[in-house]
Design an enzyme around this catalytic site. Structure first.
Site, PDB file in Angstrom:
ATOM      1  N   LYS A   1       7.823  -4.260  15.240  1.00 24.64           N
ATOM      2  CA  LYS A   1       8.265  -2.967  14.683  1.00 24.64           C
ATOM      3  C   LYS A   1       9.167  -2.238  15.685  1.00 24.64           C
TER       4      LYS A   1
ATOM      5  N   ARG B   1     -10.855  -6.659  19.618  1.00 24.44           N
ATOM      6  CA  ARG B   1      -9.500  -7.151  19.337  1.00 24.44           C
ATOM      7  C   ARG B   1      -8.774  -7.348  20.676  1.00 24.44           C
TER       8      ARG B   1
ATOM      9  N   ALA C   1       7.155  -5.117   5.334  1.00 26.85           N
ATOM     10  CA  ALA C   1       6.784  -5.595   6.666  1.00 26.85           C
ATOM     11  C   ALA C   1       5.520  -6.424   6.559  1.00 26.85           C
TER      12      ALA C   1
ATOM     13  N   PHE D   1       0.827  -1.222   0.000  1.00 29.31           N
ATOM     14  CA  PHE D   1       0.000   0.000   0.000  1.00 29.31           C
ATOM     15  C   PHE D   1       0.862   1.274   0.000  1.00 29.31           C
ATOM     16  N   ILE D   2       1.625   1.493   1.059  1.00 24.78           N
ATOM     17  CA  ILE D   2       2.352   2.768   1.152  1.00 24.78           C
ATOM     18  C   ILE D   2       3.541   2.780   0.197  1.00 24.78           C
TER      19      ILE D   2
ATOM     20  N   TYR E   1       2.594  -7.356  16.380  1.00 25.27           N
ATOM     21  CA  TYR E   1       3.004  -6.463  15.287  1.00 25.27           C
ATOM     22  C   TYR E   1       3.845  -5.313  15.825  1.00 25.27           C
TER      23      TYR E   1
ATOM     24  N   THR F   1      10.076 -11.206   9.016  1.00 29.45           N
ATOM     25  CA  THR F   1      10.252 -10.052   8.113  1.00 29.45           C
ATOM     26  C   THR F   1      10.629  -8.780   8.876  1.00 29.45           C
TER      27      THR F   1
ATOM     28  N   PRO G   1     -17.966  -4.734  10.626  1.00 29.26           N
ATOM     29  CA  PRO G   1     -17.613  -5.181  11.988  1.00 29.26           C
ATOM     30  C   PRO G   1     -16.838  -4.129  12.776  1.00 29.26           C
TER      31      PRO G   1
ATOM     32  N   ASP H   1      12.806 -11.901  -1.022  1.00 25.44           N
ATOM     33  CA  ASP H   1      12.650 -11.710   0.425  1.00 25.44           C
ATOM     34  C   ASP H   1      13.776 -10.818   0.952  1.00 25.44           C
TER      35      ASP H   1
ATOM     36  N   THR I   1       6.028   2.862  12.811  1.00 33.43           N
ATOM     37  CA  THR I   1       4.643   3.159  13.169  1.00 33.43           C
ATOM     38  C   THR I   1       4.548   3.818  14.547  1.00 33.43           C
ATOM     39  N   ASP I   2       3.454   4.532  14.771  1.00 29.49           N
ATOM     40  CA  ASP I   2       3.221   5.103  16.113  1.00 29.49           C
ATOM     41  C   ASP I   2       2.859   4.020  17.123  1.00 29.49           C
ATOM     42  N   GLU I   3       2.531   2.806  16.623  1.00 29.55           N
ATOM     43  CA  GLU I   3       2.088   1.751  17.552  1.00 29.55           C
ATOM     44  C   GLU I   3       3.195   1.304  18.495  1.00 29.55           C
TER      45      GLU I   3
HETATM   46  P1  NAD Z   1       1.414  -3.595   3.271  1.00 32.71           P
HETATM   47  O1  NAD Z   1       1.121  -4.810   4.095  1.00 32.71           O
HETATM   48  O2  NAD Z   1       0.365  -3.031   2.400  1.00 32.71           O
HETATM   49  O3  NAD Z   1       2.688  -3.867   2.354  1.00 32.71           O
HETATM   50  C1  NAD Z   1       3.826  -4.568   2.787  1.00 32.71           C
HETATM   51  C2  NAD Z   1       4.642  -4.971   1.576  1.00 32.71           C
HETATM   52  O4  NAD Z   1       5.825  -5.641   2.036  1.00 32.71           O
HETATM   53  C3  NAD Z   1       3.919  -5.939   0.635  1.00 32.71           C
HETATM   54  O5  NAD Z   1       4.079  -5.537  -0.702  1.00 32.71           O
HETATM   55  C4  NAD Z   1       4.611  -7.275   0.883  1.00 32.71           C
HETATM   56  O6  NAD Z   1       4.604  -8.135  -0.236  1.00 32.71           O
HETATM   57  C5  NAD Z   1       6.016  -6.819   1.251  1.00 32.71           C
HETATM   58  N1  NAD Z   1       6.745  -7.804   2.063  1.00 32.71           N
HETATM   59  C6  NAD Z   1       6.293  -8.467   3.157  1.00 32.71           C
HETATM   60  N2  NAD Z   1       7.245  -9.298   3.619  1.00 32.71           N
HETATM   61  C7  NAD Z   1       8.323  -9.141   2.817  1.00 32.71           C
HETATM   62  C8  NAD Z   1       9.622  -9.704   2.785  1.00 32.71           C
HETATM   63  N3  NAD Z   1      10.009 -10.620   3.693  1.00 32.71           N
HETATM   64  N4  NAD Z   1      10.492  -9.319   1.819  1.00 32.71           N
HETATM   65  C9  NAD Z   1      10.117  -8.401   0.882  1.00 32.71           C
HETATM   66  N5  NAD Z   1       8.893  -7.832   0.854  1.00 32.71           N
HETATM   67  C10 NAD Z   1       8.015  -8.195   1.809  1.00 32.71           C
HETATM   68  O7  NAD Z   1       1.937  -2.521   4.339  1.00 32.71           O
HETATM   69  P2  NAD Z   1       1.782  -0.935   4.344  1.00 32.71           P
HETATM   70  O8  NAD Z   1       0.522  -0.581   5.022  1.00 32.71           O
HETATM   71  O9  NAD Z   1       2.095  -0.430   2.993  1.00 32.71           O
HETATM   72  O10 NAD Z   1       2.975  -0.548   5.350  1.00 32.71           O
HETATM   73  C11 NAD Z   1       4.282  -0.286   4.853  1.00 32.71           C
HETATM   74  C12 NAD Z   1       5.182   0.066   6.024  1.00 32.71           C
HETATM   75  O11 NAD Z   1       4.676   1.210   6.702  1.00 32.71           O
HETATM   76  C13 NAD Z   1       5.285  -1.034   7.076  1.00 32.71           C
HETATM   77  O12 NAD Z   1       6.614  -1.082   7.531  1.00 32.71           O
HETATM   78  C14 NAD Z   1       4.350  -0.572   8.190  1.00 32.71           C
HETATM   79  O13 NAD Z   1       4.780  -1.054   9.428  1.00 32.71           O
HETATM   80  C15 NAD Z   1       4.510   0.923   8.082  1.00 32.71           C
HETATM   81  N6  NAD Z   1       3.360   1.720   8.533  1.00 32.71           N
HETATM   82  C16 NAD Z   1       2.113   1.473   8.037  1.00 32.71           C
HETATM   83  C17 NAD Z   1       1.052   2.271   8.436  1.00 32.71           C
HETATM   84  C18 NAD Z   1      -0.347   2.052   7.920  1.00 32.71           C
HETATM   85  O14 NAD Z   1      -1.284   2.696   8.384  1.00 32.71           O
HETATM   86  N7  NAD Z   1      -0.559   1.193   6.945  1.00 32.71           N
HETATM   87  C19 NAD Z   1       1.261   3.315   9.356  1.00 32.71           C
HETATM   88  C20 NAD Z   1       2.556   3.519   9.846  1.00 32.71           C
HETATM   89  C21 NAD Z   1       3.601   2.727   9.418  1.00 32.71           C
HETATM   90  O1  TDX Z   2     -12.762  -4.754  10.993  1.00 35.71           O
HETATM   91  C1  TDX Z   2     -12.249  -3.911  11.756  1.00 35.71           C
HETATM   92  N1  TDX Z   2     -12.992  -3.317  12.733  1.00 35.71           N
HETATM   93  C2  TDX Z   2     -12.487  -2.416  13.607  1.00 35.71           C
HETATM   94  O2  TDX Z   2     -13.192  -1.909  14.486  1.00 35.71           O
HETATM   95  C3  TDX Z   2     -10.855  -3.545  11.628  1.00 35.71           C
HETATM   96  C4  TDX Z   2      -9.990  -4.166  10.584  1.00 35.71           C
HETATM   97  C5  TDX Z   2     -10.362  -2.625  12.531  1.00 35.71           C
HETATM   98  N2  TDX Z   2     -11.140  -2.079  13.491  1.00 35.71           N
HETATM   99  C6  TDX Z   2     -10.552  -1.078  14.400  1.00 35.71           C
HETATM  100  C7  TDX Z   2      -9.263  -1.487  15.082  1.00 35.71           C
HETATM  101  C8  TDX Z   2      -8.522  -0.173  15.210  1.00 35.71           C
HETATM  102  O3  TDX Z   2      -8.946   0.512  16.381  1.00 35.71           O
HETATM  103  O4  TDX Z   2     -10.203   0.042  13.604  1.00 35.71           O
HETATM  104  C9  TDX Z   2      -8.961   0.628  13.993  1.00 35.71           C
HETATM  105  C10 TDX Z   2      -7.994   0.571  12.833  1.00 35.71           C
HETATM  106  O5  TDX Z   2      -7.663  -0.797  12.635  1.00 35.71           O
HETATM  107  P1  TDX Z   2      -6.626  -1.265  11.491  1.00 35.71           P
HETATM  108  O6  TDX Z   2      -7.045  -0.706  10.179  1.00 35.71           O
HETATM  109  O7  TDX Z   2      -6.436  -2.735  11.614  1.00 35.71           O
HETATM  110  O8  TDX Z   2      -5.312  -0.438  11.906  1.00 35.71           O
HETATM  111  P2  TDX Z   2      -4.437  -0.413  13.250  1.00 35.71           P
HETATM  112  O9  TDX Z   2      -4.590  -1.653  14.037  1.00 35.71           O
HETATM  113  O10 TDX Z   2      -4.734   0.884  13.939  1.00 35.71           O
HETATM  114  O11 TDX Z   2      -2.957  -0.387  12.601  1.00 35.71           O
HETATM  115  C11 TDX Z   2      -2.708   0.415  11.438  1.00 35.71           C
HETATM  116  O12 TDX Z   2      -2.067   1.622  11.752  1.00 35.71           O
HETATM  117  C12 TDX Z   2      -0.733   1.574  12.146  1.00 35.71           C
HETATM  118  C13 TDX Z   2      -1.870  -0.357  10.411  1.00 35.71           C
HETATM  119  O13 TDX Z   2      -2.505  -1.593  10.126  1.00 35.71           O
HETATM  120  C14 TDX Z   2      -0.463  -0.566  10.887  1.00 35.71           C
HETATM  121  O14 TDX Z   2       0.325  -1.188   9.870  1.00 35.71           O
HETATM  122  C15 TDX Z   2       0.128   0.761  11.205  1.00 35.71           C
HETATM  123  O15 TDX Z   2       1.404   0.603  11.730  1.00 35.71           O
END
Ligand code: NAD
Ligand code: TDX
Length: 366
Positions: free
Chosen positions: A167, A294, A92, A16-17, A163, A109, A218, A68, A138-140
């Protein structure tokens, strides 16, 4: 001083990102660099996210390598073949619910994979100072907030899910490579992203997809948990600002200053969806269904991002409601993208309902 980059290794660029970042980078007229995208194409990786980039820059400025980050021979080969001078590390396992079910891939990973990348960067770069390893986190890692307060760069780490623990470990390793070996690193800790190409297991795209299919929406627990939302392109612009101007050895919080309770957000999404499709808002809202919480559900995330704003001049540009509208439209206009993803392994995952959700009754037989 503004850093420049020539050959950038982006890990996880098919996710995604990462895919949004690669597109954002190529859209900057001032950047002439090349990008090598190393991605394992797990369930979350999708090469179709970058069809336009492949067509425009494929094998001239953009190169995809399937593999990988934990494969040290492969990673070393990439560093040498493409003379890598910058790493932007997105790869990740990223979904909290999956980490609750089985943390092992998260350790492979997020922890081991990150250490392998760091080790090779250190080996290959030696004492060079014209290179950069940017780690996307991540802020988590900071844990869970109560009703008040914000995460700053000084907040002590307190991860509470497998998770976030993985991280946090990765962040510590990145800092360790800086202090121990002098590897030039920067780290960003970002809040929840949303926007196009997000895998429909995360809250916003999952809800949009379920609305389309008239499946229950949900909401975990009472829906009062709070997240701070940032449009994905604003995250990309912050990462680029850190790459260009960030101080070596430092971390930067990135956030949207947009805190919403989950239930309020889902209701807003229902309204936007109904407006876009012409469906009756009440019909969409009635899909909302409260389900088992959760385990260890972090209550609130809120980021103090004054450092990246004040020191690097970054600010977000997308208004939240406008970003939500744009996101809903994108998912409605790209049904084939979702269809392709909701097959195979993901279908099995939905079928098994993550963990016990007795109150979550699917109206549709997958
Ligand atoms: P995503 O799950 O959409 O994408 C992860 C990508 O990494 C995928 O393309 C997957 O194929 C690849 N990948 C997984 N394991 C691998 C490996 N062993 N070797 C090579 N590639 C591999 O994740 P995202 O939401 O795009 O997040 C990207 C980064 O940003 C992550 O590090 C995540 O922790 C961080 N992040 C995400 C969010 C969020 O809200 N999504 C917020 C803050 C930080
Ligand atoms: O079906 C759902 N119902 C629901 O109530 C899902 C999938 C989530 N939730 C809640 C859980 C969280 O409070 O919504 C909030 C957001 O959930 P997610 O989209 O799973 O995100 P979160 O757990 O907050 O983590 C995300 O933000 C930080 C990303 O997945 C991480 O990769 C990132 O680091």
């Amino acid at each position: 001083m503004m850093r420049s980059f020539k050959n950038i290794l982006v890990t996880g660029g098919a996710g995604f990102i990462g895919s949004n970042f690669i597109r954002y980078f190529f859209n900057q007229p001032l950047f002439a660099g090349n990008i090598i995208n190393l991605d394992l194409l797990t369930y979350a990786g999708n090469l179709a996210n970058l069809d336009d980039i492949q067509e425009k820059y494929g094998n001239s400025r953009y190169f995809f390598v399937h593999g990988d980050i934990g494969n040290s021979e492969l990673v070393r080969g990439i560093f040498r073949r493409y003379s890598i001078d910058t790493v932007v590390h997105f790869a990740a396992e990223s979904h909290v619910d999956r980490s609750i079910r089985d943390p092992s891939a998260f350790l492979h990973t997020n922890v081991i994979g990150t250490q392998i990348l760091l080790g090779i960067a250190h080996d290959e770069w030696g004492t060079r100072t014209d290179v950069l390893f940017h780690h996307v986190s991540t802020d988590e890692v900071y844990g869970s907030l109560g009703e008040s307060g914000f995460f700053t760069e000084q907040t002590a780490y307190n991860p509470r899910s497998p998770y976030s623990a993985s991280k946090a470990s990765a962040d510590h390793l990145v800092m360790a490579y800086y202090y121990t070996y002098g590897l030039p690193i920067t780290i960003s800790n970002c809040s929840n992203n949303y926007g196009p190409y997000q895998f429909p297991e995360k809250l916003i795209p999952l809800m949009i997809n379920n609305m389309k299919q008239r499946l229950p929406l949900p909401i975990y627990g009472d829906g009062k948990n709070i997240r701070d939302w940032l449009y994905v392109e604003d995250h990309c612009s912050a990462v680029l600002a850190i790459m260009q101007k960030g101080a070596i050895g430092e971390k930067y919080n990135i956030g949207g200053e947009t805190e919403w309770q989950n239930i309020r957000l889902v209701k807003e999404l229902c309204e936007i969806y109904a407006l876009e499709t012409g469906d009756k808002p009440q019909e969409i809202l009635s899909l909302i269904s409260f389900v088992k919480d959760r385990p260890g559900h972090d209550f609130r995330y809120a980021i103090d991002c004054s450092k990246v704003k004040n020191k690097l001049g970054w600010k977000r540009s997308m208004d939240f409601k406008q970003g939500l509208e744009r996101t809903v439209k994108w998912y409605l206009e790209n049904p084939e993208w979702i269809e392709n993803i909701i097959s195979g392994e993901y279908k099995e995952w939905i079928k098994s309902n993550y963990y016990d959700r007795r109150s979550f009754s699917c109206k549709r037989d997958f």
